[in-house]
Write an enzyme that holds these catalytic residues in place. Structure first.
Site, short mmCIF file in Angstrom:
data_model
loop_
_atom_site.label_atom_id
_atom_site.label_comp_id
_atom_site.label_asym_id
_atom_site.label_seq_id
_atom_site.Cartn_x
_atom_site.Cartn_y
_atom_site.Cartn_z
N PRO A 12 0.48 -0.77 -0.14
CA PRO A 12 0.31 -0.27 0.04
C PRO A 12 0.72 1.20 0.08
O PRO A 12 1.20 1.61 0.72
CB PRO A 12 -0.78 -0.15 1.27
CG PRO A 12 -0.33 -1.44 2.47
CD PRO A 12 0.29 -1.91 1.05
N GLU A 13 0.67 1.48 -1.41
CA GLU A 13 1.39 3.00 -1.13
C GLU A 13 0.57 3.87 -1.54
O GLU A 13 -0.57 3.69 -1.88
CB GLU A 13 2.35 2.92 -1.83
CG GLU A 13 4.09 2.07 -1.97
CD GLU A 13 5.09 2.24 -2.43
OE1 GLU A 13 5.04 3.80 -3.62
OE2 GLU A 13 5.65 1.44 -3.06
N LYS A 67 0.51 7.99 3.48
CA LYS A 67 -0.37 6.39 3.54
C LYS A 67 -1.17 6.82 4.22
O LYS A 67 -1.69 5.27 4.70
CB LYS A 67 0.61 5.90 3.69
CG LYS A 67 1.78 5.98 2.41
CD LYS A 67 3.17 5.06 2.78
CE LYS A 67 3.95 5.41 1.84
NZ LYS A 67 5.26 5.07 1.61
N ARG A 295 17.18 -0.52 1.05
CA ARG A 295 15.92 -1.45 0.31
C ARG A 295 16.41 -1.20 -1.19
O ARG A 295 16.72 -0.81 -1.94
CB ARG A 295 14.39 -0.23 -0.25
CG ARG A 295 14.19 0.33 1.17
CD ARG A 295 13.40 -0.55 1.89
NE ARG A 295 12.47 -0.13 3.03
CZ ARG A 295 12.54 -0.46 4.03
NH1 ARG A 295 14.13 -1.64 4.67
NH2 ARG A 295 12.17 -0.15 5.30
#
Length: 346
Positions: A12-13, A67, A295
């Site tokens: 979920p972005e 978000k 990341r």
DNA sequence: CTCGATCCCTGGACGC
DNA sequence: TGCGTCCAGGGATCGA
């Protein structure tokens, strides 16, 4: 064989949260919360408060803040959707949108694997469902989160300004001037800043990589080293990527709420993320992966020129300190024979 | 203050 | 087949 990233969780972005919010808006406004049941609560700021505060409240509206999913609640007795009678002490505007002092806000962050869905109360709960918000129509708003990287908290209305203040402007609404102001003098890698929700909010790893690919900017470049034109292009790319992603989910809005959330096919539009070893859509060069800001970062080594240097021989590069071994990142695990390096190289 | 590294958590992929 | 290990990621936190 190339390392695969086939497991696609819905991550979920901003576009996914926006889609969830739009779906919830179809069914939740006006509904009252009758009771709250919780499973594991380690991701909830104040679990006891949920049960004490929410029953008797009515969901007034649903917004997205970065978000976060923001459910604005008001006492159930308060006027519902029509403008209330004028009060001597509160403005009509305050009461009608739940902004009065007595308002409370339920904030839900989906983390990586969080889901919000509205189900019949009689329906069996999906595994890892830890939040049940019983509604006054026999249904339940349910929160499911396998990894519990999500977060649920209550924010009293008077604290909302402070809550919003902790976060940067929304990625879809930040002005070009603010965008430049936030990034132009920062010495951090651009990727790290795109992920920092205090700079501006909404981007996650996937859309950060997609935006950087679109703007032809290497994720490890320092923000301060980007030209004005590059910053402008990046700002534009972020908007394009996010809006396209939201549009792409448009057709699945209605069943998003009660479906598992994977109806969207946005991953088919990825140009960089998860495409290591596949040809760049622009130039055909093979997409590579490096660890930037902790990341995985996917980029085209030709379209997105690296900051001074360091091609890794192992095929994997890490900024900064590209010489360091990638293994043993966690828990002081002894570096094993670099399996990752072997795999990644074509 | 700024920035990077670590840790949280779980299920699935993968090595052996 | 089965078991052990690694890995993904948002964000809180800690330390340099």
């Amino acid at each position: 064989m190339r390392r695969r990233y086939a497991t696609v969780f819905l991550m979920p972005e901003l576009p996914e949260v926006e889609t969830v919010v739009r779906g919830l808006r179809l069914v939740l406004p006006g509904r009252g919360i009758v009771a709250v049941r919780l499973g594991k609560t380690d991701f909830i700021d104040d679990p006891a408060a949920l049960g004490e505060v929410l029953p008797g409240k009515r969901i007034v509206r649903i917004e997205r803040i970065g978000k976060f999913i923001h459910l604005a609640l008001a006492p159930a007795a308060a006027p519902a959707l029509e403008p209330p009678v004028k009060s001597a002490t509160r403005s009509a505007a305050e009461e009608s949108d739940g902004n009065s002092e007595s308002g409370i806000n339920l904030m839900v962050h989906l983390g990586m694997t969080g889901r919000l869905s509205v189900r019949e109360a009689s329906e069996p709960a999906a595994p890892h469902t830890h939040g049940f918000f019983e509604l006054d129509d026999g249904r339940e708003l349910r929160y499911t989160d396998v990894r519990r990287f999500g977060r649920i908290l209550l924010v009293p209305e008077p604290m909302m300004a402070a809550f919003r203040g902790q976060l940067g402007a929304d990625a879809l609404r930040i002005s070009v001037a603010d965008f430049r102001r936030q990034l132009a003098k920062r010495r951090a890698r651009i990727k790290a800043l795109l992920l920092d929700q205090r700079v501006f909010r909404g981007l996650g790893n996937i859309y950060a990589d997609e935006s950087l690919w679109q703007a032809r900017i290497h994720p490890a470049r320092l923000a301060a080293g980007l030209s004005g034109a590059e910053l402008a292009g990046l700002r534009q790319a972020i908007g394009q990527v996010l809006r396209a992603a939201i549009r792409h989910r448009g057709s699945s809005i209605s069943n998003f709420v009660d479906a598992e959330g994977n109806a969207g096919s946005y991953q088919q539009r990825h140009r960089a993320y998860g495409r290591e070893g596949l040809p760049c859509f622009r130039c055909g060069t093979l997409i590579r992966r490096a660890i930037v800001a902790g990341r995985s970062s996917f980029f085209c080594p030709r379209c997105q020129r690296a900051p001074r240097a360091k091609r890794a021989r192992s095929g994997k590069v890490r900024w900064p300190g590209a010489r360091r071994k990638i293994s043993a990142r966690r828990n002081n695990r002894p570096p094993k024979n670099s399996r990752a390096g072997n795999k990644v190289t074509a």
